[in-house]
Design an enzyme around this catalytic site. Structure first.
Site, mmCIF file in Angstrom:
data_model
loop_
_atom_site.group_PDB
_atom_site.id
_atom_site.type_symbol
_atom_site.label_atom_id
_atom_site.label_comp_id
_atom_site.label_asym_id
_atom_site.label_seq_id
_atom_site.Cartn_x
_atom_site.Cartn_y
_atom_site.Cartn_z
ATOM 1 N N ASP A 1 0.852 -1.192 0.000
ATOM 2 C CA ASP A 1 0.000 0.000 0.000
ATOM 3 C C ASP A 1 0.885 1.238 0.000
ATOM 4 O O ASP A 1 1.571 1.530 0.980
ATOM 5 C CB ASP A 1 -0.893 -0.022 1.244
ATOM 6 N N HIS B 1 -3.349 -1.144 -1.620
ATOM 7 C CA HIS B 1 -4.517 -0.486 -1.046
ATOM 8 C C HIS B 1 -5.769 -0.939 -1.783
ATOM 9 O O HIS B 1 -5.765 -1.139 -2.987
ATOM 10 C CB HIS B 1 -4.370 1.031 -1.160
#
Length: 223
Positions: free
Chosen positions: A165, A192
């Site tokens: 992420d 993410h």
């Protein structure tokens, strides 16, 4: 499976809420908290999924004070609009509106209450645990949790993060873990938004494992 209803919110305001009910009596209530993209198809599908697992799921439209029943996709233009609405929807107001949704679930006879949120909603789900208090809270890739990491949780918390992420550095995750030693924190080989099968960052194995862990966590603390 679900339908839109209107529920009371703080200060006499009413907001729209997507609700999905189980086939039989609910084994608990589930507050499903949106990403920045609103209560879009993905979040409605999440709510439907928790209803299929036996929970009365409510997904309030928490941007309603800025734009009624906003939802969008994942194009750069969508993201820019969603971020503008995020700025116009401060966490303090969201907490107030989530608290009324929790009370609404209790009033609907849902029994024990859990919260689960994604992205902006993941951070919001953490604030449910610290500022409202339910029976269990799950937080998916909440990038703003680090801002509130020193707040004391009133209920058990489970967090999911992706090690790839780009918006949530692993240093932030470790800082959260250190500040919240009672929380269960899992890291996945994903980016993410890995739970969302409408996005390029969807990671099926991580999404399945995170959901299995989430359901076990809710069962442990909500029955």
């Amino acid at each position: 499976m679900g339908e839109w209803i209107e529920i009371a919110a703080g200060g006499g305001f009413t907001m729209d809420c997507y609700t999905a009910a189980p086939a039989g009596a609910p084994k608990g209530g589930m507050l499903v908290i949106q990403e920045i993209f609103g209560v879009n198809q993905h979040i409605r599908e999440v709510a439907d999924g928790y209803a299929a697992d036996g929970y009365l799921a409510w997904a309030p439209s928490l941007y309603d004070r800025a734009e009624r029943r906003f939802e969008c996709g994942y194009t750069p233009e969508d993201i820019a609009k969603a971020r503008d609405l995020m700025v116009a929807s401060p966490f303090d107001t969201a907490v107030q509106d989530m608290a009324t949704a929790v009370e609404g679930l209790r009033g609907a006879g849902a029994g024990k209450i859990g919260s689960v949120g994604y992205c902006w909603g993941g951070s919001s789900s953490f604030l449910v645990s610290t500022r409202i208090g339910v029976d269990a809270s799950v937080c998916y890739y909440g990038g703003q949790i680090v801002r509130f990491k020193d707040e004391a949780a009133k209920n058990p918390v489970l967090m999911h993060f992706g090690e790839q992420d780009h918006g949530i550095p692993m240093d932030d995750v470790e800082a959260i873990r250190a500040a919240q030693p009672g929380a269960e924190v899992h890291i996945y080989p994903a980016g993410h938004g890995f739970n969302c099968d409408h996005r390029g960052d969807f990671h099926e194995d991580s999404a399945k494992l995170a959901r299995t862990r989430s359901l076990a966590f809710f069962t442990q603390h909500m029955g």
